[in-house]
Structure formats: C-alpha cells, structure tokens
Design a protein around this motif. Structure first.
Motif, mmCIF file in Angstrom:
data_model
loop_
_atom_site.group_PDB
_atom_site.id
_atom_site.type_symbol
_atom_site.label_atom_id
_atom_site.label_comp_id
_atom_site.label_asym_id
_atom_site.label_seq_id
_atom_site.Cartn_x
_atom_site.Cartn_y
_atom_site.Cartn_z
ATOM 1 N N THR A 5 -2.619 7.885 5.025
ATOM 2 C CA THR A 5 -1.209 8.174 4.124
ATOM 3 C C THR A 5 -1.526 9.084 3.212
ATOM 4 O O THR A 5 -0.728 10.075 2.921
ATOM 5 C CB THR A 5 -0.828 6.570 3.597
ATOM 6 O OG1 THR A 5 -0.683 5.687 4.556
ATOM 7 C CG2 THR A 5 0.614 6.976 2.900
ATOM 8 N N ARG A 55 -0.209 17.090 13.090
ATOM 9 C CA ARG A 55 1.330 16.563 13.194
ATOM 10 C C ARG A 55 2.002 16.927 11.731
ATOM 11 O O ARG A 55 3.257 16.975 11.715
ATOM 12 C CB ARG A 55 1.446 15.144 13.312
ATOM 13 C CG ARG A 55 0.632 14.473 12.308
ATOM 14 C CD ARG A 55 0.836 12.830 12.675
ATOM 15 N NE ARG A 55 0.382 12.341 13.936
ATOM 16 C CZ ARG A 55 0.705 11.253 14.504
ATOM 17 N NH1 ARG A 55 1.134 10.214 13.851
ATOM 18 N NH2 ARG A 55 0.338 10.821 15.700
ATOM 19 N N ALA A 88 7.668 8.768 15.666
ATOM 20 C CA ALA A 88 8.370 8.354 14.418
ATOM 21 C C ALA A 88 7.343 7.927 13.508
ATOM 22 O O ALA A 88 6.614 7.044 13.578
ATOM 23 C CB ALA A 88 9.033 6.985 14.965
ATOM 24 N N ILE A 119 4.279 -1.329 12.954
ATOM 25 C CA ILE A 119 3.649 -0.674 13.351
ATOM 26 C C ILE A 119 2.095 -1.071 13.071
ATOM 27 O O ILE A 119 1.213 -0.885 13.884
ATOM 28 C CB ILE A 119 3.681 0.832 13.207
ATOM 29 C CG1 ILE A 119 2.683 1.701 14.008
ATOM 30 C CG2 ILE A 119 3.916 1.231 11.533
ATOM 31 C CD1 ILE A 119 3.121 1.906 15.093
ATOM 32 N N LYS A 174 0.797 -1.272 0.105
ATOM 33 C CA LYS A 174 0.032 0.053 -0.097
ATOM 34 C C LYS A 174 0.875 1.314 0.015
ATOM 35 O O LYS A 174 0.614 2.293 -0.836
ATOM 36 C CB LYS A 174 -0.906 0.058 1.209
ATOM 37 C CG LYS A 174 -1.941 1.043 1.482
ATOM 38 C CD LYS A 174 -3.051 0.703 1.847
ATOM 39 C CE LYS A 174 -2.913 0.467 3.606
ATOM 40 N NZ LYS A 174 -2.862 1.473 4.404
ATOM 41 N N SER A 175 1.800 1.233 0.817
ATOM 42 C CA SER A 175 2.649 2.681 0.843
ATOM 43 C C SER A 175 3.490 2.891 -0.369
ATOM 44 O O SER A 175 3.367 3.884 -0.937
ATOM 45 C CB SER A 175 3.770 2.096 2.026
ATOM 46 O OG SER A 175 3.071 2.338 3.247
ATOM 47 N N ARG A 234 -1.907 12.613 4.434
ATOM 48 C CA ARG A 234 -0.710 13.384 4.934
ATOM 49 C C ARG A 234 0.187 13.523 3.876
ATOM 50 O O ARG A 234 0.844 14.813 3.914
ATOM 51 C CB ARG A 234 -0.179 12.409 6.390
ATOM 52 C CG ARG A 234 -1.018 12.256 7.280
ATOM 53 C CD ARG A 234 -0.538 12.000 8.602
ATOM 54 N NE ARG A 234 -1.221 12.090 9.530
ATOM 55 C CZ ARG A 234 -1.987 10.930 10.399
ATOM 56 N NH1 ARG A 234 -1.143 9.746 9.950
ATOM 57 N NH2 ARG A 234 -2.686 10.969 11.369
HETATM 58 C C1 S3P Z 1 2.684 4.699 6.358
HETATM 59 C C2 S3P Z 1 3.247 5.031 7.424
HETATM 60 C C3 S3P Z 1 2.698 4.194 8.728
HETATM 61 C C4 S3P Z 1 1.711 3.232 8.764
HETATM 62 C C5 S3P Z 1 0.638 3.375 7.528
HETATM 63 C C6 S3P Z 1 1.412 3.527 6.181
HETATM 64 C C7 S3P Z 1 3.371 5.083 5.115
HETATM 65 O O1 S3P Z 1 2.165 5.522 9.474
HETATM 66 O O2 S3P Z 1 1.023 3.138 9.825
HETATM 67 O O3 S3P Z 1 -0.007 2.426 7.307
HETATM 68 O O4 S3P Z 1 2.986 4.620 3.979
HETATM 69 O O5 S3P Z 1 3.928 6.219 5.238
HETATM 70 P P1 S3P Z 1 2.721 6.310 10.352
HETATM 71 O O6 S3P Z 1 3.851 7.192 9.444
HETATM 72 O O7 S3P Z 1 1.651 7.406 10.947
HETATM 73 O O8 S3P Z 1 3.367 5.628 11.644
#
Ligand code: S3P
Length: 742
Positions: free
Chosen positions: A401, A432, A472, A620, A327-328, A404
């Motif tokens: 994701t 944040r 983090a 995480i 996904k990321s 943000r």
């Molecule tokens: C992600 C970062 C993580 C993760 C999320 C995907 C990303 O979140 O929990 O599912 O793709 O950068 P955080 O950066 O808030 O820890």
C-alpha cells in the motif's frame, strides 16, 4: 577423536594494542592457529603479551614474526602501516595471507600499492567494527568481536580462497563478516564513526578549555557521559584516522556543519517548527536505528529476525477486546495529514511496521510528526508543495500500500525519489501503477517485470487521465487519485468492482472534493487539503481472525469494539454470515466519515458455500482466515475470481493450500481460487507462513480446532499489521506462544 586441524598454522599479529591483542587472544581461545606469534615495537607490551597469555610467542623482530607465517595481521596505527609493510615485504611467504584491522581502507590499499607496486591477490584489507575507549594490551578481550561486524574490502583480483579463510577466522571469533568496496567503507565510516568521534573530542575540548579547572564536569549528568564516552579513545589512533581518511571526513564535516548552522539559525529565529521537525525525525531515526539500517549493505537484513508461533490445540475464545487501528486508514492519515495545511491529530493510529514505514518516509521528506504514542499522532502538515527531497531511498518494508500510494504522490514532486522494500515487497507487481502514471506524464523506472525498486523522476508536470482499471484495486485507484491532486485537469478512475474507498472519504474529510459517478471517482488537480482530526477505527481485517476464531471454537462468545464497518470492507462479515456465523452488529455509528460498530460473535455450525464473486474485493485480505473457516464448515466451499490473492504478500492461495496440506487437509487449488471440502480433521504439524502476516495469524486460529500442536514459522511480519497479536490472542483463549523476535 582427532582434533580438527586449525585454520592457520602460524599467525603473526603485528601490533599488540587493544585490537591486535584481542584478536590474538581470540585466535588462541578458539584454537584457530597452531601458533600465535606477536610482535610489538614496545618491548614491555610484548613481554606482557606472553605473560598475559595473549600470544604463544614473542618475536624479536618483525622479520622473525612474519617469516613462516601463513597469516600476517597488521594491527598497527594506520599511519605506521607503510613502514611496517616495507619491512615485512622481503620475508612474507608466497602463500601467506596479509590482512589488517585499520579503520581506513583507502590509505591501507595505497600503502600496499606503494610498497608492493600492486595490490597482491592475497592481501585482504579488513576492519573489525569493534573497540573500546580502553586501549593497550591489558584491555585485550577474546570476546571483543563477538556479535560485532567485520568489514572486508577485497578487490576484483583478490584471491577468493584468502577471503574465505579470513572470513572463517573472523566468524569463528563470533563476528559477522561483510564485504564492500574500499570507497564505500571509508564513506560509511567517516559518517558513522569518524564524525561522532571528532564531535566528541571537540565538544569535551571546548568545554574543558572554557573552564580551566574543569569544574563544569562536576555538574555533568548521564547525557554528557554517554555522548562523550568516545572522547576517551586513543588520541594517536584517531589523529591517524583523520589524516588517512581526509576526503571522506571533510565531506561529512561540511554536511554536518551546514545542518548545525541551520539549527543555530532556527534557534536564533525562534523557529520551533524546524527544531521539532529535526528532533522528531532524529528521534525516530534513533528509535528505528537497526531497522533503518537494514536496507543498507553494512548491516544484515532485519528479515533475519525469526519468530515462530507454537500453538496448543483446542480452546474457546471469550472476552471483550479492541484490535489495533485500520492499516489502510492509518497510511492515508499520515499521507493526507502531511500534505495538508495545519495540524492533523490522529487517534487510534496503527503502530504496525507498515504504517510506521509510511510515517518514517514523510519524516525523511521533512515533515514534523509527533508520536506515535499509544496510537496518537500529531502531523504538522507542510501543504501540497512542502515536501523536501529525501536524502536517500525511502524504505517501505513489507508495505505494498505504501509503495503504490507513494508512487502517485511522488510522481508529481519536484525532486527525484526511489522506493525500496523487503524481499516480499520487491517481488510484487508495480507496473499496475507505473503504467497509468506514465500515461499522466510521470517518469518512473522499475526493475525487471515492473518490480521494485521504483525510481521516480521529479519535476514532471502531470495531466489528468481517465483510467479503466483492469483489476479491482484500491491501491491503484488511490495512487491515481493522489497523483490527480497535482495533475492538470480531471483524473478519473473507474473500478470493475467496488474497492475500499478510504482515500475518497478521507479526501473529503480534508476538504477536497471527490466526484463519484457510479463506478468512477474523480478529482480535479490544484486544490488544497485542510488539516482535520482523524479517529482510526479498529481494523476489520485484524478483527477477522477473531470473528473466525470465535465462530469455529466451541463455547465461544467474544465482543470486538469499535470495528470499522465501511461497506467496501465488510465482505468477511457477509461471507461468514452466509456460512451460518452468529455475528451481531451493535451500536452502529459514524466516526470521522467512517462507519464503526461493536461486534458480538458466538460459536456456530458453519456451512460451506459458493463465495459470491462480488464479495471478493470486499474481503480481499480476509481469505486466508476464511479458508480456515471453510475447513471447519460442513460441506464444500468454492472460491473463484480471486487471482489477486496470488500477488499479495505471498501467493495466498498456494501458501494456504500448502499449509493446510501440512496439517493433513486436502484442498483443490484452481488458477483463481480454491475448493475446500469442509469437515476434514486438522492435524498437527509445521506450517511455513512464508513471511506473510495474515497466513501466520490464520494458522494460529486453526489451532482452535486442531487435534495436535501446530508450529508456524516465519511469523515476524505479523508486526506489520497486528502488533500485540500474540498477547491479545492468548487473552481470548488461543493457546499461543511466540519464540524469537525482539
Ligand atoms: C489496500 C488495498 C488492497 C488490500 C491491501 C490494502 C489499501 O490491495 O489488499 O491490504 O489500503 O488500499 P489492492 O488494492 O491491491 O487490492
């Protein structure tokens, strides 16, 4: 047994066309009035109304119909409303509710005001969004409104009791009732109903006019038939509608004419890129029709889709599978591909709702994207400065994701933008990212408590900053690095613990230099991205469910192919191995800058452990399913330093503890973690996943060691990250069945 008393004593339906006739027969069919009286100026239609059983009684005059009625429904052509209103005013009862079914609402309100001198509190304008190209009372159908929308447009002074009774009437006819302002109704309908009818009438007329004998229609295929079906609607009714909703209709015609002109120019100039961009954006919009509309008031939210998992206890997990793409990495492939120069081809793209939301948002900003088709996507990059202003808010569904990372990217664009999401995303903290972006010069508004929606003011020039992240978070880091691509000077981010570094790796793949110094990553603004090929590995976060499943279920042996093994993501493997899991890493290789391997996992006796805190950011997203592993282990598992879990798609510590408790498993919840005594029996029961995809899938895995069936509710969001989960899980031996959904 006493009959429940009907909603109304006597309903007068004025005008027995398709809508009036259908409403009258629906009221009769559902027993919503003691008597339905009809009136129509056309005596033969009126007689037919009685003969067909559409109405109980025919009135000889308007006055006779209205007198003594507690609901009067006007179903006459909108241009006839005023004279009818003038005639019925003297005989309308004090307490009677007056409503209508007309397609334009400002005109009806103006007619009422001109006749009554005001909009009386018991007048409730209405509009059922239902119809047919057939007209007249012979086409009356009591089911016409079932599963359709009815819009009511009450004013501030409208009597709520009247709105309530009318709502009950329409709902009893099977409709969903929505309320909105008169002006919004007329704008929306001008765009979604009136304009398409106008185009259909006009097109058929043009073609018929050019071919006097209409021979051309002989060659017309299904496309023509589908597109022009509505040109067979009632001309008088539509002539009325266009004259009554003049201003809103003119605005949308102008808009459409301009866009059509642009397509004409593109064809004339041989500009295929523009055609492809418009067509692929339109195709996607059509494919995601209901989803796209869900963020808007006139369609119910798609979070109403309820999916429930039913699980039988026990089983083993075996097979050779590949879980969907990461996904990321999928999100980032679209983002960087869109901003690159040239064409980026992506293989293995995750066709889950989260990454599709990102893809759609770029289409909304003018990027031509082909696919996805079996994980293949082709992105026609527009360059760092090629995005166009979206026409409305960008709806990002459930994806934190996306929201943000977009915040960083959009803070630097020349246009304003607004980011919205579903109920879960709307509760998540965005301060944040908003705060450090503001320090770079961005102008961003959030709702209370730093929550979505985010309103981002365009046209700001950003300046690089150094930012020490208090948590983090790869999302915060990536957001700032993306903003940094546009900022003056250097933007650097220091992380308190390693977090996933897909953004940095992929930026390098697109030829953008990222400097790394210990825990600090930095970029210098003003560079460019060059398109490349991306092969998305299978998502280790999705593989995690099967790693735990095969570990805890007896007699299991499973191979997972092409799993992403980025060192910032392998916490789940490190933790499971420490617990005694039997996971073999095979055929390690690097593909497109990301390490990949096949994993073989077999059943093992797991032991409880103290989870090292440095593993928390690296695992995480995997804790929900690791809690299931801990429950099946011998001894105690302790998790600390994981308060971030409380602000994920749900509060994953509390929701998991509640779910385990529902199955008879006791845990101790702490502010930043949980303590689980392993070896407790997992019983049967019903678990509420709170719409969190990873919670839902974790309890599916728990069924392998349960002693009785488990039901997991609110599972529709599994499609955000793991489309096809149920079928794949079943193919390995998990005894799962999904109920509900599409
Ligand atoms: C992600 C970062 C993580 C993760 C999320 C995907 C990303 O979140 O929990 O599912 O793709 O950068 P955080 O950066 O808030 O820890």
């Amino acid at each position: 047994m006493a009959q429940p008393s009907p909603l109304f004593r006597r309903v007068a339906v004025i005008g027995l066309g398709l809508i009036g006739g259908s409403l009258a027969s629906a009221i009769r069919a559902h027993g919503l009035a003691q008597t339905v009286v009809g009136y129509d100026a056309r005596a033969d239609e009126l007689a037919l109304g009685v003969a067909l059983g559409v109405i109980d009684q025919a009135a000889d005059s308007l006055a006779q119909a209205v007198r003594g009625s507690d609901l009067v429904m006007l179903a006459v052509p909108v241009r006839a409303a005023r004279s009818v209103l003038a005639e019925i005013r003297p005989v309308l009862g004090e307490d009677a509710i007056l409503s209508d079914v007309g397609s334009t609402k400002a005109s009806f309100v103006a007619d009422v005001e001109s006749v009554f001198g005001e909009l009386p509190p018991r007048v409730v304008p209405g509009h059922p969004i239902a119809g047919s190209e057939r007209s007249g009372i012979r086409a009356a159908n009591p089911e016409l409104f079932a599963r359709h929308k009815v819009i009511l447009t009450p004013a501030d002074n409208t009597d709520p009791e009247a709105v309530g009774r009318l709502t009950a009437l329409w709902e009893a006819c099977g409709a969903t009732v929505l309320t909105m302002s008169v002006a919004y109704h007329d704008e929306v309908l001008a765009a979604t109903s009136h304009l398409p009818h106008l185009i259909a009438f006009s097109l058929v007329d043009t073609l018929a006019g050019e071919n006097e004998n209409m021979d051309i229609f002989r060659y017309a295929a299904g496309g023509f038939r589908d597109f022009t079906r509505i040109a067979a609607s009632d001309p008088v009714m539509w002539h009325d509608i266009f004259l009554s909703n003049r201003d809103a209709v003119l605005r949308v015609i102008d808009h459409f004419t301009r866009d059509l002109g642009q397509l004409r120019a593109a064809i004339a100039a041989g500009d295929g890129a523009t055609l492809l961009r418009v067509f692929s954006r339109a195709k996607a919009a059509r494919d995601h029709f209901s989803k796209m509309l869900s963020g808007q008031a006139f369609v119910t939210d798609n979070s109403n889709t309820q999916v429930t998992f039913h699980l039988q206890p026990g089983g083993s997990v075996r097979g050779d599978i590949r879980v969907p793409g990461d996904k990321s990495i999928s999100h980032r492939s679209i983002m960087l591909g869109a901003l690159a120069e040239g064409i980026t081809e992506v293989k293995g793209f995750l066709e889950g709702e989260d990454s599709l939301a990102t893809l759609q948002a770029f289409r909304d900003m003018g990027v031509a994207i082909e696919g996805p088709d079996e994980g293949f996507v082709r992105i026609h990059g527009v360059g760092m400065h090629g995005l166009q202003a979206p026409r409305g808010p960008l709806y990002l569904g459930n994806s934190g994701t996306a929201m943000r990372l977009f915040a960083g990217l959009l803070a630097a664009q020349p246009f304003d933008s607004e980011l919205t999401g579903d109920a879960s995303l709307s509760r998540r903290p965005m301060g944040r990212v908003a705060e450090p972006l503001r320090a770079m010069g961005a102008v961003i508004d959030t709702a209370d408590g730093g929550r979505p929606p985010l309103r981002i003011r365009g046209g700001q020039s950003l300046t690089g900053i150094h930012y020490e992240m208090p948590v983090a978070s790869a999302q915060v880091k990536s957001c700032l690095l993306l903003a940094g691509l546009y900022a003056e000077g250097v933007t650097s981010v220091t992380e308190p613990a390693p977090t996933r570094d897909h953004t940095e790796r992929m930026l390098k793949g697109f030829g953008y230099h990222v400097h790394r110094n210990g825990a600090t990553a930095s970029v210098t603004g003003g560079g460019k991205l060059t398109a490349c090929a991306i092969d998305v590995p299978a998502d280790i976060s999705s593989a995690a469910f099967f790693l735990v499943a095969a570990s805890i279920a007896p007699d299991s042996d499973l191979v997972l192919r092409h799993v992403g093994m980025n060192p910032t993501r392998v916490g789940v493997i490190n933790i499971l191995r420490r617990m005694g899991a039997d996971i073999e890493v095979l055929a390690q290789r690097e593909i497109g800058g990301e390490p990949v391997a096949d994993l073989r996992v077999r059943s093992a006796e797991l032991r409880g452990i103290d989870i090292p805190e440095d593993q928390v950011p690296l695992a995480i997203d995997e804790f929900p399913v690791l809690f299931i592993a801990a429950t099946c282990a011998t001894g105690r598992t302790v998790l600390r330093g994981a308060e971030e879990l409380r602000v994920k798609e749900s509060d994953r510590i509390q929701v998991m503890a509640d779910g385990l408790a529902a199955l008879g498993v006791a845990t101790t919840v702490t502010p930043d973690g949980i303590i689980i005594e392993g070896g407790q029996e997992i019983g049967g029961g019903t678990v509420d996943s709170h719409g969190d995809h990873r919670i839902a899938m974790s309890f599916a895995v728990a069924s392998l060691r349960a002693t009785a069936p488990i039901v997991v509710t609110d599972c529709a969001n599994v499609a955000t990250s793991f489309p096809g989960f149920v079928d794949l899980a079943r193919s390995t031996g998990i005894q799962i069945r999904a109920e509900g959904g599409e």
